[in-house]
Design a protein around this motif. Structure first.
Motif, mmCIF file in Angstrom:
data_model
loop_
_atom_site.group_PDB
_atom_site.id
_atom_site.type_symbol
_atom_site.label_atom_id
_atom_site.label_comp_id
_atom_site.label_asym_id
_atom_site.label_seq_id
_atom_site.Cartn_x
_atom_site.Cartn_y
_atom_site.Cartn_z
ATOM 1 N N LEU A 54 8.429 51.979 49.845
ATOM 2 C CA LEU A 54 9.368 51.586 50.891
ATOM 3 C C LEU A 54 8.709 50.634 51.882
ATOM 4 C CD1 LEU A 54 11.036 55.048 51.591
ATOM 5 C CD2 LEU A 54 11.744 53.271 49.986
ATOM 6 N N LYS A 55 9.520 49.795 52.476
ATOM 7 C CA LYS A 55 9.018 48.835 53.456
ATOM 8 C C LYS A 55 8.616 49.555 54.741
ATOM 9 C CE LYS A 55 11.917 45.039 51.732
ATOM 10 N NZ LYS A 55 13.046 44.118 52.036
ATOM 11 N N ASN A 56 7.673 48.949 55.468
ATOM 12 C CA ASN A 56 7.275 49.502 56.754
ATOM 13 C C ASN A 56 8.482 49.577 57.677
ATOM 14 O OD1 ASN A 56 4.573 49.760 56.090
ATOM 15 N ND2 ASN A 56 4.047 47.716 56.765
ATOM 16 N N GLY A 57 8.601 50.696 58.377
ATOM 17 C CA GLY A 57 9.698 50.845 59.322
ATOM 18 C C GLY A 57 10.978 51.383 58.722
ATOM 19 N N THR A 58 10.941 51.820 57.468
ATOM 20 C CA THR A 58 12.148 52.373 56.858
ATOM 21 C C THR A 58 12.626 53.580 57.668
ATOM 22 O OG1 THR A 58 11.432 51.678 54.656
ATOM 23 C CG2 THR A 58 13.132 53.367 54.768
ATOM 24 N N PRO A 59 13.893 53.598 58.107
ATOM 25 C CA PRO A 59 14.398 54.726 58.908
ATOM 26 C C PRO A 59 14.386 56.030 58.115
ATOM 27 C CG PRO A 59 15.876 52.835 59.040
ATOM 28 C CD PRO A 59 14.891 52.536 57.942
ATOM 29 N N GLU A 60 14.148 57.120 58.803
ATOM 30 C CA GLU A 60 14.114 58.420 58.155
ATOM 31 C C GLU A 60 15.450 58.742 57.495
ATOM 32 O OE1 GLU A 60 12.294 61.551 56.605
ATOM 33 O OE2 GLU A 60 11.269 60.139 57.946
ATOM 34 N N MET A 61 16.537 58.302 58.116
ATOM 35 C CA MET A 61 17.860 58.542 57.546
ATOM 36 C C MET A 61 18.003 57.857 56.180
ATOM 37 S SD MET A 61 21.605 57.733 59.220
ATOM 38 C CE MET A 61 21.172 58.697 60.671
ATOM 39 N N GLU A 62 17.414 56.650 56.059
ATOM 40 C CA GLU A 62 17.474 55.922 54.802
ATOM 41 C C GLU A 62 16.625 56.614 53.741
ATOM 42 O OE1 GLU A 62 18.669 52.849 52.179
ATOM 43 O OE2 GLU A 62 19.435 53.558 54.105
ATOM 44 N N ILE A 63 15.483 57.151 54.147
ATOM 45 C CA ILE A 63 14.621 57.873 53.213
ATOM 46 C C ILE A 63 15.350 59.104 52.676
ATOM 47 C CG2 ILE A 63 12.457 59.158 52.961
ATOM 48 C CD1 ILE A 63 11.278 57.346 55.134
ATOM 49 N N THR A 64 16.029 59.823 53.574
ATOM 50 C CA THR A 64 16.784 61.002 53.158
ATOM 51 C C THR A 64 17.915 60.622 52.208
ATOM 52 O OG1 THR A 64 16.281 62.099 55.252
ATOM 53 C CG2 THR A 64 18.143 62.962 53.987
ATOM 54 N N HIS A 65 18.604 59.533 52.522
ATOM 55 C CA HIS A 65 19.703 59.067 51.664
ATOM 56 C C HIS A 65 19.182 58.715 50.265
ATOM 57 C CE1 HIS A 65 23.137 56.833 50.157
ATOM 58 N NE2 HIS A 65 22.356 55.783 49.972
ATOM 59 N N LEU A 66 18.070 57.982 50.198
ATOM 60 C CA LEU A 66 17.494 57.607 48.910
ATOM 61 C C LEU A 66 17.048 58.840 48.120
ATOM 62 C CD1 LEU A 66 15.345 54.468 49.796
ATOM 63 C CD2 LEU A 66 17.168 54.567 48.087
ATOM 64 N N SER A 67 16.422 59.774 48.806
ATOM 65 C CA SER A 67 15.948 60.992 48.138
ATOM 66 C C SER A 67 17.114 61.780 47.559
ATOM 67 C CB SER A 67 15.159 61.858 49.126
ATOM 68 O OG SER A 67 14.007 61.182 49.583
ATOM 69 N N ASP A 68 18.192 61.894 48.331
ATOM 70 C CA ASP A 68 19.363 62.626 47.852
ATOM 71 C C ASP A 68 19.985 61.932 46.634
ATOM 72 O OD1 ASP A 68 18.981 64.463 49.846
ATOM 73 O OD2 ASP A 68 20.530 63.648 51.183
ATOM 74 N N GLU A 69 20.087 60.596 46.700
ATOM 75 C CA GLU A 69 20.692 59.856 45.604
ATOM 76 C C GLU A 69 19.856 59.993 44.335
ATOM 77 O OE1 GLU A 69 23.155 57.541 43.301
ATOM 78 O OE2 GLU A 69 23.531 58.431 45.268
ATOM 79 N N LEU A 70 18.548 59.835 44.457
ATOM 80 C CA LEU A 70 17.675 59.932 43.288
ATOM 81 C C LEU A 70 17.642 61.357 42.734
ATOM 82 C CD1 LEU A 70 14.851 57.620 44.635
ATOM 83 C CD2 LEU A 70 16.282 57.146 42.629
ATOM 84 N N SER A 71 17.725 62.336 43.612
ATOM 85 C CA SER A 71 17.777 63.727 43.156
ATOM 86 C C SER A 71 19.038 63.989 42.349
ATOM 87 C CB SER A 71 17.721 64.680 44.358
ATOM 88 O OG SER A 71 16.484 64.574 45.036
ATOM 89 N N SER A 72 20.115 63.318 42.730
ATOM 90 C CA SER A 72 21.381 63.504 42.006
ATOM 91 C C SER A 72 21.302 62.943 40.588
ATOM 92 C CB SER A 72 22.534 62.845 42.770
ATOM 93 O OG SER A 72 22.461 61.429 42.685
ATOM 94 N N TRP A 73 20.296 62.123 40.315
ATOM 95 C CA TRP A 73 20.086 61.586 38.974
ATOM 96 C C TRP A 73 19.276 62.544 38.095
ATOM 97 C CZ3 TRP A 73 18.462 55.722 39.760
ATOM 98 C CH2 TRP A 73 19.494 55.063 40.441
ATOM 99 N N GLY A 74 18.960 63.723 38.633
ATOM 100 C CA GLY A 74 18.181 64.699 37.873
ATOM 101 C C GLY A 74 16.681 64.530 38.034
ATOM 102 N N LEU A 75 16.258 63.769 39.044
ATOM 103 C CA LEU A 75 14.838 63.522 39.283
ATOM 104 C C LEU A 75 14.340 64.373 40.448
ATOM 105 C CD1 LEU A 75 14.930 59.626 39.040
ATOM 106 C CD2 LEU A 75 14.156 61.204 37.259
ATOM 107 N N LYS A 76 13.064 64.747 40.396
ATOM 108 C CA LYS A 76 12.436 65.397 41.537
ATOM 109 C C LYS A 76 11.775 64.321 42.369
ATOM 110 C CE LYS A 76 9.355 69.118 42.956
ATOM 111 N NZ LYS A 76 8.470 70.228 42.524
ATOM 112 N N VAL A 77 12.080 64.289 43.671
ATOM 113 C CA VAL A 77 11.579 63.244 44.562
ATOM 114 C C VAL A 77 10.519 63.842 45.479
ATOM 115 C CG1 VAL A 77 12.173 61.508 46.284
ATOM 116 C CG2 VAL A 77 13.819 62.106 44.478
ATOM 117 N N GLU A 78 9.326 63.260 45.464
ATOM 118 C CA GLU A 78 8.229 63.739 46.307
ATOM 119 C C GLU A 78 7.790 62.621 47.245
ATOM 120 O OE1 GLU A 78 5.155 65.336 43.835
ATOM 121 O OE2 GLU A 78 6.509 66.741 42.830
#
Length: 360
Positions: free
Chosen positions: A5-29
Motif C-alpha cells: 500500500l502507498k504511504n498514508g493509506t487511510p485505515e478505513m481503506e485498509i479495512t475495506h481492502l481486507s474485508d473485500e479480499l477476505s470475501s474472496w476466500g483469502l486470509k489477509v495478514e
C-alpha cells in the motif's frame, strides 16, 4: 501474494481492502513496516490475477507474488523489511531483530538442582545475559543418559526467574507437555531433533509464546524455513531461528559444523530474527568464544551460550559449557565486536552481590 500500500493509506481503506479480499476466500495478514504497509494474502492465489487485485483501490502501490514455498516466513512477505520478536520478561520487554541490540541467552544444558540454577542465573545476569536457558525435558541420543528432571525442573526455573528477573527459555519435547512448559517459559524452544515434528510445530504455533526454532542436525535451509512456516501458519508470528551446527563428517575435533554462512543467507530469504548457538555448534568450550565473536561479526541477532558452575560435573554437555568466570570475560570480549557492529548496549548495573557456592 502481497499487496503493498502507498504511504498514508487511510485505515478505513485498509479495512475495506481486507474485508473485500477476505470475501474472496483469502486470509489477509497486515504487516506494518518502517516504510510500508503490506497485506499478505494466504490461500489459493495461484489463479488470482494481480491486475484484478490492483484495480481494487488507487491506494495499492504494487501486487507481488511470493515465489518461495515458505510464504509467511519469506522476506518478500514483508516487502523486504525485517520483523522483530518482542519478549516480555520480569525485567521489561526484550526485542530480537536485525535493528536491535544483540540478545544473549545463557545457562546450563540441564536444570540439575535449585542451588545450581539460581546461582548460574545470577552470574549470567551479572555478566549481561537477558535470558536463562535450562532444560527441564532433555532429548538424548542414549536412553540411558540424563533426560532432565521434567516438571519439577520447571519449578526450579521459576525460582531462578524470581531471583533474577531473567526471561526463561526451555525446550518442549512433547505436545502433552506444552501447556506446562508454556506456563513457565517466556520463549518456548523446539530443539533440533524436533524441528520436523509437525504435530508439535502446529501446537506451538497455536499458542502465543514466542518460539525458538533450532535447525535440525541434517536439515537444509529450506526444510528449516518450512518448519517455521508450520508455526506461523498455525497463527504464531513470533519465531526466532537458531543455527546450532549441522552434522559433518569430521567429528574428531568438533561436535558439529557451525554454519555461520547461514546468517547472510537467511537475511536474504526471511524477515525472522536469527540466533547462533556456538556451544552445540562446536561442542568444545575452548572454541565457543571465537565462534561467538564471528557470529556477531556476521550479523547474528542473538547468541545462546551454555554456562555451568562446574562443567566437569555437569549432568549433560559439560565439555561445551563455559564456567561463569569465562562467561564474564567472554561478554567483555563480545562487547568489543558488538560495539563495532553497532549491536551492543551498556548493560544495566545489578544491585545484588554475587553469591558464593561452597565446593564449586
Amino acid at each position: 501474494m502481497i499487496v503493498v500500500l502507498k504511504n498514508g493509506t487511510p485505515e478505513m481503506e485498509i479495512t475495506h481492502l481486507s474485508d473485500e479480499l477476505s470475501s474472496w476466500g483469502l486470509k489477509v495478514e497486515k504487516s506494518v513496516g518502517k516504510h510500508k504497509i503490506v497485506l499478505g494474502l494466504v490461500g489459493n492465489t495461484v489463479e488470482l490475477d494481480p491486475f484484478r487485485v490492483q484495480e481494487l483501490s488507487p491506494w495499492i502501490e504494487q501486487v507481488v507474488r511470493v515465489e518461495q514455498p515458505f510464504k509467511r516466513v519469506s522476506r518478500e512477505f514483508r516487502h523486504g523489511e525485517p520483523s522483530e520478536v518482542v519478549v516480555s520478561t520480569p525485567n521489561g520487554f526484550v526485542p530480537f531483530g536485525e535493528h536491535h541490540p544483540l540478545v544473549t541467552i545463557a545457562g546450563p544444558c540441564s536444570v540439575e538442582n535449585e542451588e545450581m540454577i539460581v546461582y548460574t542465573a545470577q552470574r549470567v545476569k551479572a555478566a549481561g545475559a537477558k535470558f536463562l536457558r535450562g532444560g527441564a525435558y532433555k532429548p538424548r541420543t542414549s536412553p540411558y543418559a540424563f533426560q532432565g528432571h521434567g516438571e519439577s525442573a520447571l519449578n526450579l526455573l521459576i525460582a531462578a526467574r524470581d531471583a533474577t528477573g531473567l526471561g526463561i527459555i526451555t525446550e518442549v519435547m512433547d505436545t502433552a507437555d506444552l501447556d506446562k512448559v508454556a506456563a513457565v517459559a517466556d520463549i518456548v524452544q523446539v530443539g533440533a531433533r524436533n524441528m520436523q515434528n509437525f504435530p508439535l510445530l502446529k501446537k506451538v504455533g497455536a499458542q502465543d509464546k514466542p518460539v525458538f526454532l533450532k535447525r535440525g542436525m541434517s536439515a537444509t535451509i529450506e526444510e528449516w524455513l518450512m518448519a517455521a512456516e508450520y508455526i506461523m501458519a498455525a497463527g504464531n508470528p513470533n519465531v526466532i531461528l537458531c543455527e546450532r551446527g549441522i552434522r559433518g563428517f569430521d567429528r574428531q575435533y568438533a561436535r558439529n559444523t557451525l554454519d555461520l554462512s547461514v546468517i547472510p543467507v537467511l537475511r536474504s530469504l526471511t524477515h525472522l530474527p536469527i540466533a547462533i548457538d556456538p556451544s552445540h555448534g562446536t561442542g568444545k568450550a575452548e572454541y565457543v568464544p571465537s565462534m561467538a565473536m564471528a557470529a556477531i561479526a556476521a550479523g547474528t541477532d542473538s547468541l545462546m551460550i551454555e554456562v555451568h558452575p562446574n562443567p566437569a560435573k555437569a549432568l549433560s554437555d559439560g565439555p561445551q559449557s563455559l564456567t561463569p568466570e569465562r562467561f564474564d570475560s567472554l561478554m567483555q570480549e563480545l562487547a568489543v565486536v558488538g560495539k563495532a557492529m553497532n549491536r551492543w548496549t551498556q548493560k544495566s548495573v545489578n544491585n545484588y552481590q554475587l553469591p558464593v557456592v561452597s565446593g564449586k
